[in-house]
Enzyme design. Structure first.
Site, PDB file in Angstrom:
ATOM      1  N   CYS A  76       7.400   4.119   5.919  1.00 21.76           N
ATOM      2  CA  CYS A  76       6.502   3.863   4.799  1.00 21.76           C
ATOM      3  C   CYS A  76       7.227   3.312   3.585  1.00 21.76           C
ATOM      4  CB  CYS A  76       5.753   5.139   4.420  1.00 21.76           C
ATOM      5  SG  CYS A  76       6.828   6.463   3.819  1.00 21.76           S
ATOM      6  N   CYS A 123       0.834  -1.196   0.000  1.00 15.48           N
ATOM      7  CA  CYS A 123       0.000   0.000   0.000  1.00 15.48           C
ATOM      8  C   CYS A 123       0.870   1.248   0.000  1.00 15.48           C
ATOM      9  CB  CYS A 123      -0.933  -0.007   1.207  1.00 15.48           C
ATOM     10  SG  CYS A 123      -2.117   1.359   1.223  1.00 15.48           S
ATOM     11  N   CYS A 124       1.883   1.290   0.861  1.00 20.05           N
ATOM     12  CA  CYS A 124       2.796   2.432   0.900  1.00 20.05           C
ATOM     13  C   CYS A 124       3.564   2.563  -0.405  1.00 20.05           C
ATOM     14  CB  CYS A 124       3.771   2.286   2.062  1.00 20.05           C
ATOM     15  SG  CYS A 124       3.054   2.580   3.695  1.00 20.05           S
TER      16      CYS A 124
END
EC number: 1.8.4.10
Length: 247
Positions: free
Chosen positions: A232, A125-126
């Site tokens: 992240c 996702c990051c």
């Protein structure tokens, strides 16, 4: 992850070490001014999350050159309070070159069609929402400014003033700042607080992956709190993304 030492990377590491040595002892604003005006004129930008401590660097940059690019990653998962705070700071500080970067719609359709990828694979996702857009936004630059500090978390305890990541030099002008330094700067310049700070969020990321922290936790304990993830993927240490408990 293996990091291969190319001649270009070795040259950048030597330049980062030279920059750190020549600017050691300067104030944060002094280092920023030198980097913006002398070392990387027209080739430097500030990457800002518009988080709880972001106003410090945004204020400094606005006083040096309000046209320095300020890159904001809109992941489409931010707290609404962060977006409102961003708009407030832009107006209050007179920042004139805000570059809002978003993930590609095609990438989201392929990897996160229902918007719940963060719950299944936070790293991916990051990567889709942050790392890939950031790499594209940084292409015109040689140096980017970050607000990271050694006191924020154990994974940042040996943060350098200047460092190398991929083809860029990164400047961390607040590396040795403490929470007290930040609070004093806010008070001295009358900077507004992020609305979520008063609700127990000393560090704010995307809404699904950030929680309030307890008094005995470090400032970033609320980020990806139920996993070993601490970064992240935008910031790497020695070519790899750090995990909770690593140093």
């Amino acid at each position: 992850m293996i990091v291969y030492e190319t001649s270009a990377r070795i040259e950048r590491q030597a330049r980062a070490a030279d920059l750190a040595a020549r600017h050691a002892g300067l104030t944060a604003e002094g280092v920023l001014r030198a980097a913006i005006q002398d070392e990387f004129p027209g080739r430097i930008g500030l990457v800002s999350s518009f988080g709880t401590e972001a106003a410090v660097l945004l204020h400094m940059v606005s006083r040096i050159d309000p046209y320095v690019p300020v890159i904001f990653l809109d992941t489409w998962k931010h707290f609404p309070e962060t977006l409102a705070y961003r708009d407030r700071l832009i107006g209050a500080l007179g920042l004139a070159n805000i570059q809002t970067v978003t993930p590609r719609a095609e990438g989201l359709r392929a990897d996160d069609p229902d918007g719940t990828l963060h719950a299944r694979n936070a790293d991916l996702c990051c990567h889709v929402r942050k790392t890939l857009p950031m790499l594209m936004a940084l292409r015109p630059l040689d140096c980017w400014i970050t607000g990271r500090k050694r006191a924020q978390a154990a994974s940042r305890s040996d943060l350098a003033l200047f460092e190398v990541q991929d083809r860029w030099i990164k400047l961390n002008p607040l590396a040795d700042w403490t929470a007290r330094d930040v609070a004093d700067y806010f008070a001295r310049h009358g900077l507004p607080d992020h609305p979520l700070r008063a609700q127990g969020y000393p560090s704010v990321g995307c809404a699904p992956c950030t929680r309030a922290v307890r008094a005995d936790e470090d400032a970033r304990a609320g980020r990806w709190a139920d996993s070993d993830k601490t970064e992240c993927g935008i910031h790497l240490v020695n070519g790899r993304m750090m995990r909770r408990g690593q140093s």
